[in-house]
Design a protein around this motif. Structure first.
Motif, mmCIF file in Angstrom:
data_model
loop_
_atom_site.group_PDB
_atom_site.id
_atom_site.type_symbol
_atom_site.label_atom_id
_atom_site.label_comp_id
_atom_site.label_asym_id
_atom_site.label_seq_id
_atom_site.Cartn_x
_atom_site.Cartn_y
_atom_site.Cartn_z
ATOM 1 N N LEU A 29 6.749 1.379 -14.932
ATOM 2 C CA LEU A 29 6.121 0.637 -13.845
ATOM 3 C C LEU A 29 5.611 1.570 -12.758
ATOM 4 C CD1 LEU A 29 5.355 -1.909 -12.310
ATOM 5 C CD2 LEU A 29 7.733 -2.073 -11.528
ATOM 6 N N VAL A 30 6.405 2.544 -12.369
ATOM 7 C CA VAL A 30 5.972 3.490 -11.330
ATOM 8 C C VAL A 30 4.725 4.236 -11.776
ATOM 9 C CG1 VAL A 30 6.586 5.580 -10.058
ATOM 10 C CG2 VAL A 30 8.269 3.748 -10.319
ATOM 11 N N ASN A 31 4.670 4.586 -13.035
ATOM 12 C CA ASN A 31 3.496 5.310 -13.530
ATOM 13 C C ASN A 31 2.272 4.405 -13.632
ATOM 14 O OD1 ASN A 31 4.080 8.274 -14.271
ATOM 15 N ND2 ASN A 31 5.894 7.206 -15.003
ATOM 16 N N VAL A 32 2.468 3.116 -13.895
ATOM 17 C CA VAL A 32 1.350 2.170 -13.873
ATOM 18 C C VAL A 32 0.810 2.034 -12.447
ATOM 19 C CG1 VAL A 32 0.767 -0.266 -14.106
ATOM 20 C CG2 VAL A 32 2.009 0.878 -15.936
ATOM 21 N N VAL A 33 1.716 1.931 -11.473
ATOM 22 C CA VAL A 33 1.286 1.843 -10.070
ATOM 23 C C VAL A 33 0.545 3.109 -9.658
ATOM 24 C CG1 VAL A 33 2.097 1.704 -7.684
ATOM 25 C CG2 VAL A 33 3.111 0.225 -9.431
ATOM 26 N N SER A 34 1.026 4.264 -10.123
ATOM 27 C CA SER A 34 0.359 5.524 -9.766
ATOM 28 C C SER A 34 -1.029 5.612 -10.402
ATOM 29 C CB SER A 34 1.215 6.719 -10.190
ATOM 30 O OG SER A 34 1.195 6.914 -11.590
ATOM 31 N N THR A 35 -1.195 5.026 -11.582
ATOM 32 C CA THR A 35 -2.519 4.987 -12.199
ATOM 33 C C THR A 35 -3.473 4.146 -11.365
ATOM 34 O OG1 THR A 35 -1.610 5.274 -14.419
ATOM 35 C CG2 THR A 35 -3.811 4.327 -14.270
ATOM 36 N N ILE A 124 0.461 0.386 -0.052
ATOM 37 C CA ILE A 124 1.905 0.281 0.152
ATOM 38 C C ILE A 124 2.463 -0.634 -0.928
ATOM 39 C CG2 ILE A 124 3.747 -0.294 1.786
ATOM 40 C CD1 ILE A 124 1.679 -0.186 4.029
ATOM 41 N N PHE A 125 3.637 -0.298 -1.462
ATOM 42 C CA PHE A 125 4.226 -1.178 -2.470
ATOM 43 C C PHE A 125 5.746 -1.203 -2.364
ATOM 44 C CE2 PHE A 125 3.922 2.969 -4.484
ATOM 45 C CZ PHE A 125 5.140 3.119 -5.147
ATOM 46 N N SER A 126 6.304 -2.333 -2.806
ATOM 47 C CA SER A 126 7.745 -2.550 -2.822
ATOM 48 C C SER A 126 8.114 -3.166 -4.170
ATOM 49 C CB SER A 126 8.147 -3.497 -1.684
ATOM 50 O OG SER A 126 9.496 -3.919 -1.808
ATOM 51 N N ILE A 127 9.144 -2.619 -4.803
ATOM 52 C CA ILE A 127 9.604 -3.127 -6.091
ATOM 53 C C ILE A 127 10.966 -3.783 -5.917
ATOM 54 C CG2 ILE A 127 10.270 -2.523 -8.454
ATOM 55 C CD1 ILE A 127 8.282 -0.188 -8.297
ATOM 56 N N LEU A 128 11.071 -5.035 -6.365
ATOM 57 C CA LEU A 128 12.294 -5.824 -6.284
ATOM 58 C C LEU A 128 12.718 -6.241 -7.692
ATOM 59 C CD1 LEU A 128 10.996 -8.197 -3.478
ATOM 60 C CD2 LEU A 128 12.707 -6.409 -3.114
ATOM 61 N N ALA A 164 -6.333 14.960 0.990
ATOM 62 C CA ALA A 164 -5.688 14.957 -0.321
ATOM 63 C C ALA A 164 -5.103 13.571 -0.533
ATOM 64 C CB ALA A 164 -4.590 16.017 -0.389
ATOM 65 N N THR A 165 -4.997 13.154 -1.792
ATOM 66 C CA THR A 165 -4.347 11.886 -2.108
ATOM 67 C C THR A 165 -2.878 12.147 -2.357
ATOM 68 O OG1 THR A 165 -6.341 10.907 -3.067
ATOM 69 C CG2 THR A 165 -4.237 9.963 -3.742
ATOM 70 N N MET A 166 -2.019 11.469 -1.582
ATOM 71 C CA MET A 166 -0.584 11.697 -1.699
ATOM 72 C C MET A 166 0.139 10.393 -1.985
ATOM 73 S SD MET A 166 0.679 14.633 0.855
ATOM 74 C CE MET A 166 2.152 14.613 -0.156
ATOM 75 N N LEU A 167 1.193 10.486 -2.788
ATOM 76 C CA LEU A 167 2.062 9.354 -3.072
ATOM 77 C C LEU A 167 3.458 9.720 -2.603
ATOM 78 C CD1 LEU A 167 2.138 7.165 -6.247
ATOM 79 C CD2 LEU A 167 4.261 7.947 -5.241
ATOM 80 N N VAL A 168 4.022 8.896 -1.732
ATOM 81 C CA VAL A 168 5.365 9.120 -1.196
ATOM 82 C C VAL A 168 6.261 8.011 -1.719
ATOM 83 C CG1 VAL A 168 6.756 9.255 0.916
ATOM 84 C CG2 VAL A 168 4.454 10.265 0.849
ATOM 85 N N LEU A 169 7.447 8.391 -2.216
ATOM 86 C CA LEU A 169 8.247 7.471 -3.016
ATOM 87 C C LEU A 169 9.727 7.621 -2.704
ATOM 88 C CD1 LEU A 169 7.960 5.598 -5.669
ATOM 89 C CD2 LEU A 169 8.605 7.664 -6.912
ATOM 90 N N THR A 170 10.448 6.484 -2.704
ATOM 91 C CA THR A 170 11.904 6.537 -2.669
ATOM 92 C C THR A 170 12.469 5.539 -3.661
ATOM 93 O OG1 THR A 170 13.906 6.398 -1.310
ATOM 94 C CG2 THR A 170 12.154 4.842 -0.796
ATOM 95 N N THR A 171 13.546 5.938 -4.305
ATOM 96 C CA THR A 171 14.304 5.029 -5.171
ATOM 97 C C THR A 171 15.727 4.877 -4.649
ATOM 98 O OG1 THR A 171 14.935 6.864 -6.644
ATOM 99 C CG2 THR A 171 12.944 5.632 -7.220
ATOM 100 N N GLY A 172 15.931 5.292 -3.398
ATOM 101 C CA GLY A 172 17.254 5.202 -2.793
ATOM 102 C C GLY A 172 18.021 6.501 -2.813
#
Length: 358
Positions: A29-35, A124-128, A164-172
Motif C-alpha cells: 500500500l505504501v508503495n502504491v501511494v508513493s507511485t 497528505i495521507f493517513s492509513i487506518l 525536490a520531491t520529498m516523501l516524509v513518513l512515519t509508521t510509529g
C-alpha cells in the motif's frame, strides 16, 4: 544505484519484516501511494500546461480534480484498501477490487492555491485499520469506519512538491524522509530519523487574521514580536507559506511552531484544518519527530472525530512552544494588553525605539 542507498520499497519491506506474521499488504500500500505521488509530482511541475485547453478554470482547480483522480486510480483497485476518504468526495469511496485491511484518508493536493503562483504544494495521507466486518465483506465501508482518533493511525505521511520531491513518513517508529531520484524513478532515504529542534525562534501564522484571534494566541504572538526586549528575551522570525506540508517540512528541519488557531469569525466553524486527512497525519509525524500537536486546548491525536470532513484549530511544532501556547489557553485572562493591534504597535516590520532614526 550507489551502494548504501535505501529505496522506499526496501525500507517498507524491512519495516514489515519486523512484525512476524505480516502479509505484505502494508508495504504494498505504501508503495502504491508513493507511485501516485510520483505521477502527481509530474503533473504539478507542468503547471499551467495541465489541461490548458480548459477555459474559465484556474490551474489549481484543474489540478485539484486531476490529482484526486490519480490517487483514486492508483489505490482503489490495489487490493490493500477497503475504502478511501478525501475532501473531493462527499462520501466514502469503496475499494474497487477485493477488500483490504486498511482505510486511506488523504488530501491529494494540499495548498493547491499556491499552484497559481508557483509556490510549494503537497499531498497528505493517513492509513487506518478497517473494521473486520468490512474486510470480510459483511459490511460496506462507511463514514463511521473513518471516525478514529489520531492515535489509531497505522501510518501517516506527506509528499512535498518543491525544488525536490520529498516523501516524509512515519509508521510509529520515528520519522524518515525520502527524496525522489528521477534518474532511477524511486524514493531514496535521505533524511533518516528526523527530529524537530526543541528550541526555536520562529513561528508561522497568517497575520491577516489577527483581529479574529483569541486572547491566548494574541498574547503568544505579541511576546514573539516584542523580541529581545520582551518576556521571551530573544528575537523571532515569522513566516507563512499557506501550504501545510511546506510549513511542516520547514519545522521538521529548522524548528518552529505553526498556528492556525481557533478564531471568532464563525462560532459554528472554529477551525480551518481538516482533522482526518490534515491535522491527524501531520500530528502523528510531528509527535514522532519529538514535537507536539494541539488544538490549543487538547492533544490533537486524542480529538474524537464526529464528522469525516470535520475541521479543527491546529497548533504544532517545537514541543516547548506548543506547551506554552496550551498553558496560555488555561491561564486566566491576561488583561487588555492584547486588545490593540499587535502589528500596529510593535512588530517585525517596525524597528524598536532605540533603532529608529529621526
Amino acid at each position: 544505484m550507489p551502494n548504501g542507498l535505501k529505496t522506499l520499497t526496501r525500507y517498507t519491506i524491512e519495516e514489515e519484516h519486523r512484525h512476524p506474521g505480516s502479509s505484505g499488504e502494508f508495504s504494498a500500500l505504501v508503495n502504491v501511494v508513493s507511485t501516485a505521488a510520483k505521477i502527481i509530482a509530474n503533473q504539478v511541475t507542468r503547471g499551467a500546461i495541465v489541461g490548458s485547453g480548459v477555459e474559465d478554470e484556474s490551474v489549481s482547480g484543474r489540478l485539484d480534480v486531476l490529482t484526486d483522480e490519480i490517487m483514486v486510480g492508483q489505490t482503489q483497485w490495489s487490493g490493500q484498501l477497503s475504502g478511501l476518504l478525501s475532501e473531493q468526495h462527499a462520501s466514502v469511496l469503496p475499494a474497487a477490487q477485493r477488500r483490504g485491511k486498511y482505510l486511506l484518508a488523504y488530501d491529494a493536493l494540499d495548498g493547491s492555491s499556491n499552484i497559481d503562483v508557483n509556490l510549494p504544494v503537497g499531498s497528505i495521507f493517513s492509513i487506518l485499520r478497517a473494521p473486520d466486518d468490512v474486510v470480510t465483506g459483511k459490511a460496506e465501508p462507511a463514514e463511521a469506519d473513518f471516525l478514529q482518533s489520531g492515535v489509531e493511525q497505522v501510518c501517516a505521511g506527506f509528499t512535498l512538491y518543491g525544488p525536490a520531491t520529498m516523501l516524509v513518513l512515519t509508521t510509529g517508529s520515528g520519522v524518515d524522509g525520502f527524496t525522489l531520484d528521477r534518474e532511477i524513478g524511486a524514493f531514496v532515504l535521505t533524511h533518516p530519523q528526523m527530529r524537530i529542534p526543541e528550541d526555536t525562534s520562529g513561528f508561522a501564522i497568517n497575520a491577516a487574521n489577527e483581529r479574529f484571534w483569541e486572547r491566548p494566541v494574541r498574547r503568544y504572538v505579541l511576546e514573539c514580536l516584542e523580541g529581545v526586549e520582551g518576556p521571551r528575551g530573544r528575537d523571532f522570525n515569522m513566516r507563512w507559506v499557506a501550504s501545510l506540508v511546506a510549513d511542516t517540512f520547514h519545522i521538521l528541519t529548522r524548528g518552529g511552531v505553526y498556528l492556525y488557531p481557533r478564531d471568532t469569525r464563525n462560532p459554528a466553524r472554529p477551525g480551518r484544518v481538516s482533522l482526518l486527512y490534515g491535522a491527524n497525519p501531520i500530528a502523528f509525524i510531528v509527535e514522532q519527530a519529538g514535537g507536539a500537536a494541539s488544538t490549543g486546548h487538547e492533544r490533537m491525536m486524542e480529538v474524537a472525530p464526529v464528522d469525516v470532513h470535520q475541521r479543527v484549530p491546529f497548533i504544532f511544532g517545537s514541543r516547548t512552544e506548543v506547551l506554552r501556547i496550551e498553558r496560555y489557553h488555561r491561564e486566566p485572562d491576561a488583561g487588555k494588553r492584547f486588545d490593540s493591534s499587535l502589528f500596529g504597535t510593535r512588530s517585525l516590520f517596525r524597528p524598536a525605539k532605540h533603532d529608529q532614526r529621526t
